[in-house]
Design a protein around this motif. Structure first.
Motif, PDB file in Angstrom:
ATOM      1  N   GLU A   8       0.843  -1.195   0.000  1.00  0.00           N
ATOM      2  CA  GLU A   8       0.000   0.000   0.000  1.00  0.00           C
ATOM      3  C   GLU A   8       0.876   1.242   0.000  1.00  0.00           C
ATOM      4  N   ILE A   9       0.317   2.288  -0.548  1.00  0.00           N
ATOM      5  CA  ILE A   9       0.959   3.605  -0.531  1.00  0.00           C
ATOM      6  C   ILE A   9      -0.066   4.555   0.071  1.00  0.00           C
ATOM      7  N   VAL A  13       1.288   6.987   6.096  1.00  0.00           N
ATOM      8  CA  VAL A  13       2.146   5.901   6.577  1.00  0.00           C
ATOM      9  C   VAL A  13       3.513   6.046   5.935  1.00  0.00           C
ATOM     10  N   MET A  14       4.529   6.229   6.748  1.00  0.00           N
ATOM     11  CA  MET A  14       5.920   6.335   6.278  1.00  0.00           C
ATOM     12  C   MET A  14       6.073   7.375   5.167  1.00  0.00           C
ATOM     13  N   MET A  15       5.369   8.484   5.315  1.00  0.00           N
ATOM     14  CA  MET A  15       5.443   9.607   4.373  1.00  0.00           C
ATOM     15  C   MET A  15       5.121   9.203   2.934  1.00  0.00           C
ATOM     16  N   GLY A  16       4.252   8.213   2.769  1.00  0.00           N
ATOM     17  CA  GLY A  16       3.809   7.813   1.440  1.00  0.00           C
ATOM     18  C   GLY A  16       4.707   6.827   0.727  1.00  0.00           C
ATOM     19  N   LYS A  17       5.741   6.340   1.420  1.00  0.00           N
ATOM     20  CA  LYS A  17       6.579   5.311   0.796  1.00  0.00           C
ATOM     21  C   LYS A  17       5.763   4.020   0.689  1.00  0.00           C
ATOM     22  N   THR A  26       8.873  -0.864   4.890  1.00  0.00           N
ATOM     23  CA  THR A  26       8.914  -0.328   3.526  1.00  0.00           C
ATOM     24  C   THR A  26       9.481  -1.340   2.538  1.00  0.00           C
ATOM     25  N   ILE A  27       9.092  -1.148   1.292  1.00  0.00           N
ATOM     26  CA  ILE A  27       9.657  -1.942   0.206  1.00  0.00           C
ATOM     27  C   ILE A  27      11.160  -1.696   0.152  1.00  0.00           C
ATOM     28  N   GLU A  28      11.543  -0.447   0.389  1.00  0.00           N
ATOM     29  CA  GLU A  28      12.950  -0.079   0.404  1.00  0.00           C
ATOM     30  C   GLU A  28      13.727  -0.912   1.431  1.00  0.00           C
TER      31      GLU A  28
END
Length: 66
Positions: A8-9, A13-17, A26-28
């Motif tokens: 999800e984006i 949540v996590m500034m849109g990451k 995060t995916i990152e």
């Protein structure tokens, strides 16, 4: 695979990451762990709230952005 079942984006949540749905993972972060030679099993142990399918969705998402 429908990656949006796992990713999800959301700007709240996590500034849109992009993250694994329902988490702040995060995916990152997933990609960084894999690039540091951690295995999928290592990630699943460290983050038991995610699934192997979610990791594959993260990889598919990243591949779609190249």
């Amino acid at each position: 695979m429908d990656i949006w079942q796992y990713i999800e984006i959301n700007p709240k949540v996590m500034m849109g990451k992009p993250v694994i749905k329902g988490t702040r993972i995060t995916i990152e972060l997933i990609l960084e762990k894999l690039s540091e030679k951690e295995t999928i099993q290592d990630i699943l142990i460290a983050y038991p709230q995610i699934t192997q399918e979610a990791i594959y969705a993260a990889l598919a998402y990243a591949a779609s952005k190249v």
